[in-house]
Design an enzyme around this catalytic site. Structure first.
Site, PDB file in Angstrom:
ATOM      1  CG  HIS A 194      -1.722  -1.180   1.468  1.00 25.71           C
ATOM      2  ND1 HIS A 194      -2.853  -1.454   0.728  1.00 25.71           N
ATOM      3  CD2 HIS A 194      -1.606  -2.192   2.360  1.00 25.71           C
ATOM      4  CE1 HIS A 194      -3.404  -2.585   1.161  1.00 25.71           C
ATOM      5  NE2 HIS A 194      -2.668  -3.052   2.154  1.00 25.71           N
TER       6      HIS A 194
HETATM    7  C1  BDR Z   1      -3.199   0.675   5.226  1.00 25.88           C
HETATM    8  O1  BDR Z   1      -3.401   0.129   6.536  1.00 25.88           O
HETATM    9  C2  BDR Z   1      -2.196  -0.273   7.108  1.00 25.88           C
HETATM   10  O2  BDR Z   1      -2.293  -1.567   7.560  1.00 25.88           O
HETATM   11  C3  BDR Z   1      -1.120  -0.119   6.057  1.00 25.88           C
HETATM   12  O3  BDR Z   1       0.067   0.374   6.649  1.00 25.88           O
HETATM   13  C4  BDR Z   1      -1.698   0.861   5.082  1.00 25.88           C
HETATM   14  O4  BDR Z   1      -1.379   2.191   5.429  1.00 25.88           O
HETATM   15  C5  BDR Z   1      -3.829  -0.257   4.212  1.00 25.88           C
HETATM   16  O5  BDR Z   1      -5.190  -0.379   4.440  1.00 25.88           O
END
Ligand code: BDR
Ligand code: CA
Length: 312
Positions: A241
């Site tokens: 992400h």
């Molecule tokens: C987001 O949530 C967190 O677990 C990750 O770091 C990312 O920023 C993805 O949904």
């Protein structure tokens, strides 16, 4: 001239790789500071992890400040089931020597933005509590922000609930305040990040770069991907992400997006934290965000390889 940049984050393996990618490109980014927030793991841990990654990147001059230990209204919610108890499990890195910069991240954000002699880009990789608090305390800072580029939300389905993505769900009121603030926004949600999978082949290519940063990044990605697989959310490698935000700032040509009206649901128990994205302007209101929809994922992983190669 390098772009002045502040990164607000909750490391998190994917936040950590985003930090590495930013710190590997000092010719592109003038990284004014890293601010931390409670999210994937509690604030004490996200702050510790940001210090660990700053030292791995060999960038001791970058300040790290701790921000809000909890969301505005919601009870704290973390994600150790995905990130491990430490948040950057898999990295296997030494304890950091350099401390946090004293003071509160929200106060630092306000002071730094007010003093900036050119507009600053703000990257948010976690719940948006710090940015929203800064905006509530000092709405004038909006004028000093070039844009906020955030990882969060989704046009389609969620990941923490059927409707909501984690960063927005953890502090929906903060996200709603930022989306309504009038600041220029670029949203990179799950629609994009789920196209960017850390497959075993991609992880091995990163590991084979051979630097300490490469080994740490590959270790974190291996852990992160295994946890995603165990949780049964997605097969074929974890969605990577947060580095999408830094990659977009480095190479916007790798992404496709369009302007939309985005509002955050804050009252329905069923859809709390949903980012309602209206590309067709159904109610006539103008767009408040550019929402990205596509990524060249091979190009993205090549950028990450180049980043960890630059950090010896
Ligand atoms: C987001 O949530 C967190 O677990 C990750 O770091 C990312 O920023 C993805 O949904
Ligand atoms: Ca994050």
């Amino acid at each position: 001239m390098p772009t002045p940049l502040i990164i607000d984050c909750d490391p998190g393996q994917d936040d950590a790789i985003a930090l590495l990618l930013a710190m590997a490109n000092p010719d592109v980014f003038d990284l004014l500071g890293i601010t931390t927030v409670a999210g994937n793991v509690p604030l004490s841990r996200t702050s510790y992890n940001a210090r660990v990654i700053r030292e791995l990147a060999g960038r001791p001059e970058v300040p790290v400040l701790a921000g809000c230990p909890r969301p505005m209204l919601m009870p704290p919610r973390s994600a150790e089931h995905i990130h491990g108890e430490g948040g950057i499990d898999g990295a296997d890195l030494p304890e950091p020597r350099l401390p946090l910069t004293p003071g509160h991240a929200v106060v630092w954000l306000i002071e730094t933005l007010r003093l900036a002699d050119q507009p600053v880009t703000v990257a948010t990789l976690g719940p948006m509590t710090n940015i929203a608090m800064a905006y509530v305390m000092a709405p004038d800072i909006v004028r000093k922000i070039d844009r906020v580029v955030l990882m969060g939300g989704s046009i389609g389905k969620g990941n923490i609930t059927a409707s909501a993505e984690f960063n927005i769900y953890v502090d929906p009121h903060a996200a709603a305040a930022v989306f309504a603030s009038g600041v220029a926004l670029t949203m990179i949600g799950l629609d994009v990040t789920h196209q960017a999978r850390a497959t075993p082949e991609r992880i091995e290519r990163i590991r084979s770069v051979g630097t300490n940063a490469a080994r740490a990044a590959a270790g974190m990605l291996g852990f992160f991907s295994a946890r995603y697989a165990e949780a049964g959310h997605v097969a074929g490698g974890a969605p990577l992400h947060d580095p999408c935000v830094i990659a977009y700032l480095l190479r916007p040509d790798l992404f496709v997006g369009r302007p939309m009206r985005v509002d955050v649901e804050v009252s329905s128990p069923l859809t709390l934290g949903r980012t309602v994205c209206d590309a067709e302007r159904r109610d006539g209101r103008p767009p408040n965000a550019t929402v990205l929809e596509k990524i060249d994922s091979d190009g993205y992983f090549r950028l990450i390889e180049e980043g960890v190669r630059r950090i010896s």
